[in-house]
Design a protein around this motif. Structure first.
Motif, PDB file in Angstrom:
ATOM      1  N   ALA A  39       0.857  -1.185   0.000  1.00 16.17           N
ATOM      2  CA  ALA A  39       0.000   0.000   0.000  1.00 16.17           C
ATOM      3  C   ALA A  39       0.894   1.236   0.000  1.00 16.17           C
ATOM      4  N   LEU A  40       0.360   2.341  -0.513  1.00 14.64           N
ATOM      5  CA  LEU A  40       1.138   3.577  -0.555  1.00 14.64           C
ATOM      6  C   LEU A  40       0.331   4.704   0.055  1.00 14.64           C
ATOM      7  N   LEU A  48       4.957   7.109   1.143  1.00 14.40           N
ATOM      8  CA  LEU A  48       5.301   6.183   2.212  1.00 14.40           C
ATOM      9  C   LEU A  48       4.701   4.840   1.817  1.00 14.40           C
ATOM     10  N   LEU A  50       3.760   0.832   2.694  1.00 14.35           N
ATOM     11  CA  LEU A  50       3.390   0.036   3.861  1.00 14.35           C
ATOM     12  C   LEU A  50       2.937  -1.340   3.393  1.00 14.35           C
ATOM     13  N   THR A  51       3.548  -2.381   3.935  1.00 10.92           N
ATOM     14  CA  THR A  51       3.173  -3.725   3.512  1.00 10.92           C
ATOM     15  C   THR A  51       3.271  -4.697   4.682  1.00 10.92           C
ATOM     16  N   THR A  52       2.552  -5.808   4.606  1.00 11.58           N
ATOM     17  CA  THR A  52       2.620  -6.797   5.666  1.00 11.58           C
ATOM     18  C   THR A  52       2.540  -8.192   5.070  1.00 11.58           C
ATOM     19  N   HIS A  92      11.990   0.486   7.850  1.00 10.26           N
ATOM     20  CA  HIS A  92      11.706   0.112   9.239  1.00 10.26           C
ATOM     21  C   HIS A  92      10.647  -0.973   9.296  1.00 10.26           C
ATOM     22  N   THR A  93      10.752  -1.807  10.315  1.00 10.47           N
ATOM     23  CA  THR A  93       9.795  -2.898  10.419  1.00 10.47           C
ATOM     24  C   THR A  93       9.417  -3.172  11.868  1.00 10.47           C
ATOM     25  N   VAL A  94       8.174  -3.609  12.084  1.00 10.58           N
ATOM     26  CA  VAL A  94       7.734  -4.118  13.390  1.00 10.58           C
ATOM     27  C   VAL A  94       7.252  -5.550  13.194  1.00 10.58           C
ATOM     28  N   SER A 125      15.676  -1.558   9.682  1.00  9.97           N
ATOM     29  CA  SER A 125      15.760  -1.643  11.140  1.00  9.97           C
ATOM     30  C   SER A 125      14.492  -2.266  11.714  1.00  9.97           C
ATOM     31  N   ALA A 142       5.385  -6.157   9.490  1.00 13.12           N
ATOM     32  CA  ALA A 142       4.886  -4.989   8.764  1.00 13.12           C
ATOM     33  C   ALA A 142       6.081  -4.104   8.478  1.00 13.12           C
ATOM     34  N   VAL A 144       7.654  -0.530   6.585  1.00 12.71           N
ATOM     35  CA  VAL A 144       7.463   0.754   5.905  1.00 12.71           C
ATOM     36  C   VAL A 144       8.710   1.073   5.093  1.00 12.71           C
ATOM     37  N   THR A 146      10.223   3.936   1.657  1.00  9.41           N
ATOM     38  CA  THR A 146      10.012   5.125   0.843  1.00  9.41           C
ATOM     39  C   THR A 146      10.165   4.756  -0.633  1.00  9.41           C
TER      40      THR A 146
END
Lengths: 356, 356
Positions: A39-40, A48, A50-52, A92-94, A125, A142, A144, A146
């Protein structure tokens, strides 16, 4: 269960996602929602991304096959691959972990070490997450990122005349999976998480010793590397559409087609080195069926304008990986076809389907 | 399983997260990593907030208790709550679903409808995700957001003299859970996902009819609302630290303490209306123990400077929710204490622990 209620097994993943998209409705302005690799969000100051993606025990991995390091590395690679396929730079990732209470601490530590190693190699990271208890292991990442080029590479941008390319050797991960399956019944193999295996088990080492292609196939299935540098290099050739090969080549070609593209595949140009074809035959497959139905390769499928294709030639190397021209975009209604332009036959989708 | 390998059940969630943080190492510059409600990225143009949380069947919800709409709404609320507790404004989310193949399509649609309703109420857009097969349902949400105030409210900013407040009625969700458990053995209750329940089951309605507090308790457990407006209002009172109550008041107080704060709780000031205390007694609990050990309330714990506390008074309303002063920050080594300043006794942590 009442027999009359349609379940996911009845309608399949594709139809489910279409229904979800309908429920969620149009995404807000400046946002790209469901239907691409990521997704953007355009917050008025650059995209930005964003994907999972998740790795689920019993569905995507077995604890008898994968060491914790590999499971951790692989799920991150699959997310990084989605970002790369949009022309994105993941940053970055969580991580959300579900773990049985009896999981050894060391296995969780190994899982994170594998994830950190992969993250570091790709400039990502791991900055947070969540841990919960559950019956089976699942690892959800998930990510994020650029878009350094400013604009994303969508699934939908291909135009008639564009040439279709694929990186690397699709089908390789599938052969790796078949190799592992050939090693004996899953239950007889040792659990590599409990107690945590400090090194690769002997039976797996033996499989890898059969040939260099056997080793490559195992590696591609157990701990693939996303084609980040290849995607970066491809960005210089004005790609018109791009997708990563996660569901299997025939299904991911289908995803490109459903984004509005008519694709003609020249089956004889599908890449297969002799060693690959030999391994496929040993595992009871033809090279072509392994290439078309195999999933989880994390190669890139990309369309390039004719001028870029000419510049690259029929075979080239991007990011250290072979790039092979396998077809082209035709005018007309969307679909994926084999055969000759005068006599096209639809390509059946035979890739990995969830809920089957 | 070999008996000698330490498992998660042996060390608990806290120690596990500490080990993970050690493996991941220091986050990169301009990033807040593990240890708060959400991770933060400072890309040189305002903070970006990133958080993830999961709702796992058998651990966080049962299909006999929760309708799909509620599970979808609740997992999003818990993520929104994490964002609010940082002073953040959540904006976009992606969802990773794990579903058994035999899940009715309608249940998945209901799940998304519940999620969309919650998202819309809080100004969040669901923009993508992932669906995978698995043995049990789990719903993982990753949420991004911004920090309208410019600066985050961390767990660590409290100073001696600050007053400690809590919103709403902590312990309420716990009583809701106890109420549901009182309705009979889980296996004898109907599965609300298969076939999908079009409305609230009669047995649950009956529980809710017992009293207004019973209804509130069920609602708080099944479909809580994050304290977004309360957090927004609190931001005007220069909060020095904030956390959401998800693990249980005593454990979340412990999290605040471990961020470097010495907290003195005045037990007699813990908020409990007569109806709440009555419901607690009926369910075999004291009001105090329900308040201290209950989890999943998604209330806010916040420290405010003395001047702000004075301005608010001992009891106030923020975002339509009561705000109660329950203690203060003392000078000295971190910890959570009951009693009088001259004779402090440590508060035991009795909240929900994963892996027990």
């Amino acid at each position: 269960m009442t027999r009359n209620v349609p379940t996911l097994a009845d309608i399949g993943e594709e139809a489910l996602i279409a229904r979800i998209a309908q429920i969620l409705g149009k995404p807000p302005a400046n946002t790209l929602g469901i239907g691409d690799d990521a997704a953007l969000i355009l917050p008025g100051r650059g995209h930005l991304l964003l994907t999972t993606d998740a790795l689920v025990e019993g569905t995507h991995f077995l604890r008898t096959w994968f060491r914790p390091e590999e499971a951790g590395g692989k799920v991150l690679a699959s997310n990084i691959s989605d970002a790369a396929a949009m022309g994105g730079k993941p940053s970055h990732t969580v991580v959300s972990l579900v773990l049985p209470a009896r999981t050894p601490v060391e296995s969780v530590e190994r899982l994170y070490r594998g994830m950190k190693k992969m993250a570091r190699a790709e400039g990502v990271s791991v900055i947070g997450g969540n841990v919960a208890r559950g019956k089976a292991v699942s690892i959800t990442v998930a990510l994020v990122g650029t878009l350094p080029q400013g604009e994303p590479v969508l699934r939908s941008g291909a135009r008639p005349g564009d040439r279709l390319f694929v990186t690397g050797q699709p089908g390789l991960a599938y052969l790796g999976q078949k190799l592992l399956a050939s090693a004996g019944r899953r239950r007889e193999l040792p659990d590599l998480w409990n107690p945590p295996a400090a090194e690769e088990p002997r039976w797996r080492k033996q499989l890898g010793r059969r040939s260099i292609w056997a080793r490559r196939a195992l590696r591609r299935f157990l701990l693939p590397q996303a084609r980040v540098q290849a995607a970066r290099d491809l960005n210089h050739y004005r790609p018109t559409s791009m997708i990563d090969v996660s569901d299997g080549l025939s299904r991911d070609l289908g995803h490109l087609a459903r984004a509005g593209t008519r694709l003609w595949i020249r089956a004889e140009q599908l890449p297969h080195k002799p060693g690959f074809a030999q391994l496929a035959r040993k595992l009871g497959e033809t090279a072509e069926s392994a290439i078309l139905r195999g999933g989880e390769d994390y190669e890139l499928l990309v369309t390039l304008p004719p001028a870029s294709a000419q510049q690259l030639g029929g075979r080239a190397v991007v990011g250290g990986v072979p790039l092979t021209e396998i077809g082209e975009v035709l005018p007309g209604s969307p679909g994926v076809f084999l055969g000759s332009p005068g006599e096209l036959t639809p390509l059946p989708e035979s890739g990995f389907q969830h809920f089957d």
